[in-house]
Write a protein that holds these residues in place. Sequence first.
Motif, short mmCIF file in Angstrom:
data_model
loop_
_atom_site.label_atom_id
_atom_site.label_comp_id
_atom_site.label_asym_id
_atom_site.label_seq_id
_atom_site.Cartn_x
_atom_site.Cartn_y
_atom_site.Cartn_z
N SER A 109 5.96 -4.17 2.80
CA SER A 109 5.43 -3.20 3.76
C SER A 109 6.60 -2.64 4.55
O SER A 109 7.28 -3.41 5.25
N TYR A 110 6.82 -1.34 4.43
CA TYR A 110 7.97 -0.76 5.13
C TYR A 110 7.88 -1.06 6.63
O TYR A 110 8.81 -1.56 7.24
N SER A 111 6.71 -0.75 7.23
CA SER A 111 6.57 -0.97 8.68
C SER A 111 6.41 -2.44 9.01
O SER A 111 6.71 -2.87 10.12
N GLU B 109 1.63 13.99 0.30
CA GLU B 109 2.23 13.66 1.60
C GLU B 109 3.35 14.61 2.02
O GLU B 109 3.45 14.95 3.19
N ILE C 194 -2.45 10.10 8.12
CA ILE C 194 -2.25 8.65 7.94
C ILE C 194 -2.03 8.00 9.31
O ILE C 194 -2.61 6.97 9.64
N MET D 222 0.84 -1.20 0.00
CA MET D 222 0.00 0.00 0.00
C MET D 222 0.87 1.26 0.00
O MET D 222 1.97 1.27 0.58
N GLY D 223 0.34 2.32 -0.59
CA GLY D 223 0.97 3.64 -0.51
C GLY D 223 2.43 3.61 -0.91
O GLY D 223 2.81 3.10 -1.96
N GLY D 224 3.28 4.14 -0.04
CA GLY D 224 4.71 4.23 -0.32
C GLY D 224 5.35 2.87 -0.53
O GLY D 224 6.40 2.77 -1.17
N SER D 225 4.72 1.82 -0.03
CA SER D 225 5.26 0.47 -0.24
C SER D 225 4.67 -0.18 -1.48
O SER D 225 5.15 -1.22 -1.92
N GLN E 236 10.69 7.34 6.33
CA GLN E 236 9.27 7.31 5.98
C GLN E 236 9.17 6.31 4.84
O GLN E 236 10.06 6.28 3.96
N PRO E 237 8.09 5.52 4.78
CA PRO E 237 8.00 4.52 3.71
C PRO E 237 8.22 5.12 2.32
O PRO E 237 8.96 4.58 1.50
N ARG E 238 7.61 6.27 2.06
CA ARG E 238 7.73 6.86 0.71
C ARG E 238 9.14 7.32 0.41
O ARG E 238 9.53 7.46 -0.75
N THR F 177 1.13 -3.12 7.96
CA THR F 177 -0.02 -2.58 7.22
C THR F 177 -1.09 -3.65 7.05
O THR F 177 -0.82 -4.73 6.49
N VAL G 181 3.10 12.70 8.44
CA VAL G 181 1.84 12.52 7.71
C VAL G 181 0.78 12.19 8.76
O VAL G 181 0.36 11.05 8.93
N LYS H 81 -4.52 5.28 11.12
CA LYS H 81 -4.06 3.94 11.51
C LYS H 81 -4.28 3.70 13.00
O LYS H 81 -4.65 2.61 13.42
O1 PA5 Z 1 3.65 7.09 2.75
C1 PA5 Z 1 3.15 6.50 3.70
O2 PA5 Z 1 3.50 6.65 4.87
C2 PA5 Z 1 2.04 5.50 3.43
O3 PA5 Z 1 1.62 5.59 2.10
C3 PA5 Z 1 2.51 4.07 3.78
O4 PA5 Z 1 3.50 3.65 2.90
C4 PA5 Z 1 1.32 3.13 3.76
O5 PA5 Z 1 0.37 3.54 4.72
C5 PA5 Z 1 1.70 1.68 4.00
O6 PA5 Z 1 2.50 1.56 5.13
P1 PA5 Z 1 3.80 0.63 5.02
O7 PA5 Z 1 4.63 1.28 3.95
O8 PA5 Z 1 4.44 0.68 6.34
O9 PA5 Z 1 3.31 -0.72 4.62
#
Ligand code: PA5
Length: 355
Positions: free
Chosen positions: A100-102, A238, A344, A56-59, A150-152, A105, A341, A348
Amino acid sequence: MVILDDTGKIKEIDRSGMLRTVEEFPRQCRDAVSLGEEVKLSEDLKKVSSLAVLGMGGSGIGGDLLKTIVESESKLSVSVVKGYDLPRHIDSDTLVFAVSYSGETEETLSVFAQAIDRRAKIIAITSGGSLQEQAARNGFSTIKVPTGYQPRAALGFLFLPMLIVLSRLGLISSQEAAVSEALGLLAALSSRFSSKQPVSENSAKQLAGELLGKFPVIYGSDGLTAPAALRWKCQLDENSKVQAFWNVFPELNHNEIVGWELLKELTRNFVLVFLRDKKEHPRIAKRMEITRELISGHVGAIHQVWCEGKSRLAKILSVLYQGDFVSVYLALLNGADPTPVDRIRLLKERLAGNW
Ligand code: PA5
């Protein structure tokens, strides 16, 4: 605009150093390539007929980039899964990257669990969390990326290892030349757009100035710059904390172009950025030219940002990277710290424990 040349002021606003992270992206990409080269891969990962990226998102954006690059050169399809449910066609013949960076997710963990049930071949990419734990428990190869981003801002780590792994498995051609070109080009762009380059010589700072107080709309083209357009939009959301939009040629010529017709007083607040490539399909080039003629009186302005380099990888990363700089400079012009952010995080937090 003068604030963009004032290092002291920049440090005051950019408290967590997002600009420095963006400037150091070429080095991150170099390290990311090593991660992809070092991860242990078993022979059975080669026996697949399709690919999928869960994230999702940055990942997840790395999946969009991978799809654009892989599908242009290989018969393998790449599904990018951004949700709770794993498409039916993903099964034991699919190589799945769970990203998933964290590592926490919930959507990604949900489809990851389904991929395990379907006996898909899985590689995890994460900095830790439940994803790392569950991947270890199941004996999956894991690409462990550094914490503290940050993931992004960790896009290099989350994307490039997938490309390297696919090439090591023989599922796509060697990426050596493309990666080496991309790394060299990113390093050159980092100097060209860095905070040290004054506004007068820095087109990223100048474009941020053009977008200030406007709604950015980023148009890419199908099969090449589409994922970069999405990345620009997300980075502007973001990092700069502004609403931004994106779409793709030629599809937007069949609908969105009509939306620039009425409400002229309002649509003048939108500034468009076309992501271009000198070798784009000639009909795309023609469409961009005609679109510009038809709508220019209805929008604030239309700018163009060009891909550089020869390989698709270098082209896409070069145009994407310019957007990362623009988004941080726009944040600074807005007086906003690019890193947090809050929405977000809050969302969460509210979701957690609320099943
Ligand atoms: O940019 C962000 O922080 C988000 O788009 C995250 O990447 C997203 O919520 C998913 O989280 P994660 O990258 O930890 O899986």
